[in-house]
Design an enzyme around this catalytic site. Structure first.
Site, PDB file in Angstrom:
ATOM      1  CB  THR A   1      56.276  71.572  12.235  1.00 59.34           C
ATOM      2  OG1 THR A   1      55.956  72.857  12.785  1.00 59.34           O
ATOM      3  CG2 THR A   1      57.782  71.408  12.140  1.00 59.34           C
ATOM      4  N   GLY A   2      53.391  72.378  10.360  1.00 53.76           N
ATOM      5  CA  GLY A   2      51.942  72.472  10.515  1.00 53.76           C
ATOM      6  C   GLY A   2      51.258  71.870   9.293  1.00 53.76           C
TER       7      GLY A   2
ATOM      8  CG  ASN B   1      51.141  79.980   0.242  1.00 53.89           C
ATOM      9  OD1 ASN B   1      51.237  80.763  -0.708  1.00 53.89           O
ATOM     10  ND2 ASN B   1      50.154  80.069   1.124  1.00 53.89           N
TER      11      ASN B   1
ATOM     12  CE1 TYR C   1      52.301  73.820   2.498  1.00 55.29           C
ATOM     13  CE2 TYR C   1      54.478  74.791   2.640  1.00 55.29           C
ATOM     14  CZ  TYR C   1      53.222  74.775   2.101  1.00 55.29           C
ATOM     15  OH  TYR C   1      52.873  75.719   1.146  1.00 55.29           O
TER      16      TYR C   1
ATOM     17  CB  VAL D   1      52.936  80.816  11.586  1.00 55.34           C
ATOM     18  CG1 VAL D   1      53.730  80.463  10.383  1.00 55.34           C
ATOM     19  CG2 VAL D   1      53.644  81.869  12.409  1.00 55.34           C
ATOM     20  CG  ASP D   2      51.235  82.973   5.308  1.00 53.54           C
ATOM     21  OD1 ASP D   2      51.581  84.168   5.437  1.00 53.54           O
ATOM     22  OD2 ASP D   2      51.060  82.426   4.204  1.00 53.54           O
TER      23      ASP D   2
ATOM     24  CB  ILE E   1      56.048  84.007  15.716  1.00 54.06           C
ATOM     25  CG1 ILE E   1      57.465  84.471  15.380  1.00 54.06           C
ATOM     26  CG2 ILE E   1      55.084  84.173  14.557  1.00 54.06           C
ATOM     27  CD1 ILE E   1      58.188  83.582  14.388  1.00 54.06           C
TER      28      ILE E   1
HETATM   29  N1  AR6 Z   1      53.299  81.595  16.345  1.00 58.53           N
HETATM   30  C1  AR6 Z   1      54.246  80.617  16.303  1.00 58.53           C
HETATM   31  N2  AR6 Z   1      54.031  79.424  15.699  1.00 58.53           N
HETATM   32  C2  AR6 Z   1      52.820  79.228  15.132  1.00 58.53           C
HETATM   33  C3  AR6 Z   1      51.795  80.199  15.129  1.00 58.53           C
HETATM   34  C4  AR6 Z   1      52.084  81.436  15.776  1.00 58.53           C
HETATM   35  N3  AR6 Z   1      51.183  82.416  15.829  1.00 58.53           N
HETATM   36  N4  AR6 Z   1      50.713  79.693  14.461  1.00 58.53           N
HETATM   37  C5  AR6 Z   1      51.043  78.445  14.077  1.00 58.53           C
HETATM   38  N5  AR6 Z   1      52.311  78.143  14.485  1.00 58.53           N
HETATM   39  P1  AR6 Z   1      52.126  76.330   9.563  1.00 58.53           P
HETATM   40  P2  AR6 Z   1      53.815  75.191   7.429  1.00 58.53           P
HETATM   41  C6  AR6 Z   1      53.098  76.919  14.308  1.00 58.53           C
HETATM   42  O1  AR6 Z   1      50.988  75.452   9.192  1.00 58.53           O
HETATM   43  O2  AR6 Z   1      53.665  73.829   8.007  1.00 58.53           O
HETATM   44  C7  AR6 Z   1      50.082  78.225   5.667  1.00 58.53           C
HETATM   45  O3  AR6 Z   1      48.756  78.130   5.257  1.00 58.53           O
HETATM   46  C8  AR6 Z   1      52.353  75.651  13.975  1.00 58.53           C
HETATM   47  O4  AR6 Z   1      51.833  75.047  15.159  1.00 58.53           O
HETATM   48  O5  AR6 Z   1      51.840  77.744   9.903  1.00 58.53           O
HETATM   49  O6  AR6 Z   1      55.171  75.656   7.009  1.00 58.53           O
HETATM   50  C9  AR6 Z   1      50.980  78.835   4.611  1.00 58.53           C
HETATM   51  O7  AR6 Z   1      50.329  79.818   3.858  1.00 58.53           O
HETATM   52  C10 AR6 Z   1      53.449  74.816  13.350  1.00 58.53           C
HETATM   53  O8  AR6 Z   1      54.239  74.145  14.346  1.00 58.53           O
HETATM   54  O9  AR6 Z   1      53.244  76.370   8.383  1.00 58.53           O
HETATM   55  C11 AR6 Z   1      51.346  77.639   3.782  1.00 58.53           C
HETATM   56  O10 AR6 Z   1      50.343  77.338   2.843  1.00 58.53           O
HETATM   57  C12 AR6 Z   1      54.355  75.847  12.656  1.00 58.53           C
HETATM   58  O11 AR6 Z   1      53.945  77.121  13.194  1.00 58.53           O
HETATM   59  C13 AR6 Z   1      51.437  76.526   4.788  1.00 58.53           C
HETATM   60  O12 AR6 Z   1      50.583  76.908   5.859  1.00 58.53           O
HETATM   61  C14 AR6 Z   1      54.209  75.875  11.141  1.00 58.53           C
HETATM   62  O13 AR6 Z   1      52.873  75.626  10.781  1.00 58.53           O
HETATM   63  C15 AR6 Z   1      52.815  76.364   5.338  1.00 58.53           C
HETATM   64  O14 AR6 Z   1      52.839  75.238   6.186  1.00 58.53           O
END
Ligand code: AR6
Length: 181
Positions: free
Chosen positions: A122-123, A23, A125, A32-33, A10
């Protein structure tokens, strides 16, 4: 309004706004954050700190969304939203749906024409991908239909892009997109 699926990162998307799965602290994290803050540079965190100090002293609640600059990213804005942590015991899907709805409302207010979403929750969380994909697509379809009927002048929004980080995530969204609206 087009819904587009891509497999990719992204932080590389040339769109008006990208959505961050943040978060409540708004102060960064992994997934992704982490990628958004790393590639976007310190300007994003600076604005997040200011938001904490002004409007969100207790943090941004799950299901809500707020924008900042996109720093060095090739987007204009980052819309930060906080997904719910998945629970097998409690249905929190209204909060996940709210993330998509509220982020689109912010994008619309900003006048964004193109918006990119990751698969929120979906990561870290742990929300199951197939279910998250269904909620994401149903909500975005409903919200964009409402936006185009409610606003007489019409919304600037032309494209909602889901940026999926793996082949499995892409396949789940493809299946959900093929389901009747
Ligand atoms: N581009 C697109 N999608 C991505 C990328 C990227 N660069 N990196 C990861 N994903 P997550 P959550 C996908 O864990 O579950 C953080 O620490 C990943 O494979 O990023 O909402 C925050 O600070 C997954 O399918 O977010 C919060 O503490 C999706 O993005 C917590 O994680 C979401 O994964 C939020 O958890």
């Amino acid at each position: 309004m087009n819904i587009v699926l891509v497999e990719g990162d992204i932080t590389e998307q040339r769109v008006d706004a990208i959505v961050n799965a943040a978060n409540s602290s708004l102060l960064g994290g992994g997934g992704v954050d982490g990628a958004i803050h790393r590639r976007g540079g310190p300007a994003i965190l600076e604005e997040c700190r200011a938001l904490r100090a002004s409007r969100y002293g207790r943090g941004l609640p799950a299901g809500q969304a707020v924008e900042t600059t996109a720093g060095r990213l090739p987007a204009r804005w980052v819309i930060h939203t906080v997904g719910p942590v998945y629970s097998p015991d409690e249905d929190r899907s209204h909060l996940l749906a709210s993330c998509y709805r509220e982020s689109l409302a912010v994008a619309d207010r900003l006048g964004a024409a193109t918006v990119a979403f990751p698969a929120i929750s979906t990561g870290v969380y742990r929300w199951p991908m197939e279910d998250a994909a269904r909620i994401a697509l149903t909500t975005v379809r409903m919200a964009t239909v409402q936006m185009s009927t409610v606003r007489q002048a019409g919304s600037a929004l032309r494209e909602v892009r889901f940026v999926l980080f793996s082949n499995a995530a892409y396949a789940a969204f493809e299946t959900a997109l093929a389901e009747p609206a």
